[in-house]
Design a protein around this motif. Structure first.
Motif, PDB file in Angstrom:
ATOM      1  N   MET A   1       0.556  -1.376  -0.469  1.00 37.32           N
ATOM      2  CA  MET A   1       0.250   0.117  -0.516  1.00 37.32           C
ATOM      3  C   MET A   1       0.814   1.022   0.203  1.00 37.32           C
ATOM      4  N   ASP A   2       0.506   1.697  -0.947  1.00 35.58           N
ATOM      5  CA  ASP A   2       1.533   3.348  -0.923  1.00 35.58           C
ATOM      6  C   ASP A   2       0.814   4.396   0.607  1.00 35.58           C
ATOM      7  N   LYS A   3       1.645   5.613   0.235  1.00 34.86           N
ATOM      8  CA  LYS A   3       1.438   6.014   2.051  1.00 34.86           C
ATOM      9  C   LYS A   3      -0.130   7.452   1.427  1.00 34.86           C
ATOM     10  N   VAL A   4      -0.100   7.137   0.310  1.00 31.96           N
ATOM     11  CA  VAL A   4      -2.023   7.837   0.184  1.00 31.96           C
ATOM     12  C   VAL A   4      -2.810   7.383   0.036  1.00 31.96           C
ATOM     13  N   THR A   5      -2.988   6.502  -0.133  1.00 32.68           N
ATOM     14  CA  THR A   5      -4.202   5.611   0.440  1.00 32.68           C
ATOM     15  C   THR A   5      -4.143   5.191   1.665  1.00 32.68           C
ATOM     16  N   LEU A   6      -3.077   5.820   2.710  1.00 30.84           N
ATOM     17  CA  LEU A   6      -3.456   5.057   3.974  1.00 30.84           C
ATOM     18  C   LEU A   6      -3.317   6.232   3.899  1.00 30.84           C
ATOM     19  N   PHE A   7      -3.373   7.116   3.591  1.00 27.39           N
ATOM     20  CA  PHE A   7      -3.639   9.294   4.008  1.00 27.39           C
ATOM     21  C   PHE A   7      -4.896   8.877   3.690  1.00 27.39           C
ATOM     22  N   GLU A   8      -5.843   8.566   2.969  1.00 28.36           N
ATOM     23  CA  GLU A   8      -6.943   8.460   2.274  1.00 28.36           C
ATOM     24  C   GLU A   8      -8.355   8.132   3.726  1.00 28.36           C
ATOM     25  N   GLN A   9      -7.475   6.581   3.197  1.00 29.81           N
ATOM     26  CA  GLN A   9      -7.825   5.866   4.249  1.00 29.81           C
ATOM     27  C   GLN A   9      -8.790   6.654   6.504  1.00 29.81           C
ATOM     28  N   SER A  10      -7.491   7.043   6.338  1.00 28.70           N
ATOM     29  CA  SER A  10      -7.426   7.534   7.187  1.00 28.70           C
ATOM     30  C   SER A  10      -8.505   9.017   7.759  1.00 28.70           C
ATOM     31  N   LEU A  11      -8.027   9.632   6.458  1.00 24.98           N
ATOM     32  CA  LEU A  11      -9.203  11.157   6.164  1.00 24.98           C
ATOM     33  C   LEU A  11     -10.857  10.509   5.736  1.00 24.98           C
ATOM     34  N   HIS A  12     -10.884   9.366   5.080  1.00 21.53           N
ATOM     35  CA  HIS A  12     -12.352   8.554   5.194  1.00 21.53           C
ATOM     36  C   HIS A  12     -12.738   8.486   6.772  1.00 21.53           C
ATOM     37  N   ILE A  13     -12.640   8.101   7.507  1.00 20.92           N
ATOM     38  CA  ILE A  13     -12.773   7.631   9.100  1.00 20.92           C
ATOM     39  C   ILE A  13     -12.818   8.862   9.698  1.00 20.92           C
ATOM     40  N   LEU A  14     -12.564  10.581   9.489  1.00 19.49           N
ATOM     41  CA  LEU A  14     -12.822  11.404   9.748  1.00 19.49           C
ATOM     42  C   LEU A  14     -14.120  12.055   8.689  1.00 19.49           C
ATOM     43  N   GLY A  15     -14.035  11.480   7.998  1.00 26.23           N
ATOM     44  CA  GLY A  15     -15.300  12.059   7.032  1.00 26.23           C
ATOM     45  C   GLY A  15     -15.201  12.793   5.850  1.00 26.23           C
ATOM     46  N   ASP A  16     -13.927  12.939   5.714  1.00 23.23           N
ATOM     47  CA  ASP A  16     -13.173  14.121   4.222  1.00 23.23           C
ATOM     48  C   ASP A  16     -12.971  12.492   2.889  1.00 23.23           C
ATOM     49  N   ARG A  17     -12.712  13.281   2.207  1.00 20.55           N
ATOM     50  CA  ARG A  17     -13.131  12.405   0.855  1.00 20.55           C
ATOM     51  C   ARG A  17     -11.627  12.087   0.152  1.00 20.55           C
ATOM     52  N   GLU A  18     -10.806  13.060   0.017  1.00 22.26           N
ATOM     53  CA  GLU A  18      -9.353  12.258  -0.505  1.00 22.26           C
ATOM     54  C   GLU A  18      -8.121  13.216  -0.120  1.00 22.26           C
ATOM     55  N   TYR A  19      -6.925  13.443  -0.569  1.00 17.56           N
ATOM     56  CA  TYR A  19      -5.468  13.724   0.117  1.00 17.56           C
ATOM     57  C   TYR A  19      -5.539  14.511  -1.499  1.00 17.56           C
ATOM     58  N   LYS A  20      -5.070  15.867  -0.763  1.00 20.42           N
ATOM     59  CA  LYS A  20      -4.809  16.613  -1.332  1.00 20.42           C
ATOM     60  C   LYS A  20      -3.210  17.208  -0.694  1.00 20.42           C
ATOM     61  N   ARG A  21      -3.239  17.489  -1.374  1.00 23.67           N
ATOM     62  CA  ARG A  21      -1.380  17.758  -1.121  1.00 23.67           C
ATOM     63  C   ARG A  21      -1.160  18.992  -0.225  1.00 23.67           C
ATOM     64  N   GLU A  22      -1.939  20.239  -1.319  1.00 26.88           N
ATOM     65  CA  GLU A  22      -1.829  21.281  -0.553  1.00 26.88           C
ATOM     66  C   GLU A  22      -3.001  21.959   0.183  1.00 26.88           C
ATOM     67  N   SER A  23      -3.643  20.907   0.663  1.00 27.77           N
ATOM     68  CA  SER A  23      -5.330  21.585   0.991  1.00 27.77           C
ATOM     69  C   SER A  23      -4.812  21.220   2.530  1.00 27.77           C
ATOM     70  N   PRO A  24      -6.333  21.946   3.666  1.00 27.75           N
ATOM     71  CA  PRO A  24      -5.691  22.099   5.237  1.00 27.75           C
ATOM     72  C   PRO A  24      -5.185  20.433   5.345  1.00 27.75           C
ATOM     73  N   THR A  25      -6.699  19.630   5.022  1.00 27.67           N
ATOM     74  CA  THR A  25      -6.261  17.885   5.276  1.00 27.67           C
ATOM     75  C   THR A  25      -4.550  17.478   4.888  1.00 27.67           C
ATOM     76  N   GLY A  26      -4.613  17.704   3.800  1.00 25.67           N
ATOM     77  CA  GLY A  26      -3.547  16.846   3.075  1.00 25.67           C
ATOM     78  C   GLY A  26      -1.953  17.649   3.489  1.00 25.67           C
ATOM     79  N   ARG A  27      -1.680  18.728   4.970  1.00 21.69           N
ATOM     80  CA  ARG A  27      -0.900  18.998   5.588  1.00 21.69           C
ATOM     81  C   ARG A  27      -0.991  18.754   6.751  1.00 21.69           C
ATOM     82  N   GLU A  28      -2.198  18.248   7.385  1.00 20.52           N
ATOM     83  CA  GLU A  28      -2.356  17.681   8.697  1.00 20.52           C
ATOM     84  C   GLU A  28      -1.467  16.320   8.364  1.00 20.52           C
TER      85      GLU A  28
END
Length: 186
Positions: A1-28
């Motif tokens: 699994m790549d890092k971005v997929t893990l990020f998206e899984q974590s964001l999904h748990i929090l109700g967010d949809r996808e990882y975007k590098r320069e977004s506030p959630t991406g920076r977190e």
């Protein structure tokens, strides 16, 4: 699994949809991932993150930990101490020149490779929950959610470590098994 997929899984748990590098959630995600990965790897002696190396001496009786060493597990010397990133051997026994010192350790190379072990789904689940726990206060504004997610992460990592230990030691043999099977008459 790549890092971005893990990020998206974590964001999904929090109700967010996808990882975007320069977004506030991406920076977190980028901020917390290295710390969370180190925490999860320090949770136990994971077989998939364990390496063994022979260290050359830096000077007589002094050996430097490898760059990727997160935590030493075993050093083949009876008396030593760790000072910073150096192993200092005590006593007069020193490994023979050219042999070096054998070190078994937990590596943090997973974070640098940015590829996580697909064969360890329980570890990845714990890591995802732990990352979500760290990001929860900022992303959701619910600090209590962080505690709930951290408990779930610790539970998932404990289960993953248990299963990893069972698999790692599945070929352990009873020390007397071979001896008891031998005939004393010849």
């Amino acid at each position: 699994m790549d890092k971005v997929t893990l990020f998206e899984q974590s964001l999904h748990i929090l109700g967010d949809r996808e990882y975007k590098r320069e977004s506030p959630t991406g920076r977190e995600c980028d901020l917390w991932f290295p710390i969370v990965l180190a925490e999860a790897l320090n949770f136990g002696s994971w077989s998939f993150a364990t390496l063994r190396r022979i260290l050359p001496p830096v000077s007589p009786g002094v050996y430097r930990l490898p760059e990727d060493c997160l935590r030493p597990l075993k050093i083949n010397h009876s008396s030593f101490e760790l000072i910073g990133r150096d192993i200092l051997l005590h006593t007069t026994y020193q490994p023979e020149p050219g042999n070096g010192l054998e070190l078994t350790y937990i590596t943090n190379a997973l974070g640098k490779a940015e590829i996580l072990p697909d064969s360890q789904p329980l570890f990845l689940r714990g890591l995802s929950l732990l990352l979500a726990a760290r990001m929860a206060p900022k992303i959701t504004g619910q600090p209590q959610l962080s505690f709930t997610l951290e408990e779930a992460a610790n539970s998932a990592l404990a289960e993953a470590l248990h299963k990893d230990a069972l698999a790692q030691h599945s070929n352990d043999q009873h020390p007397l098994e071979r001896i008891l099977g031998l005939s004393i008459v010849g």
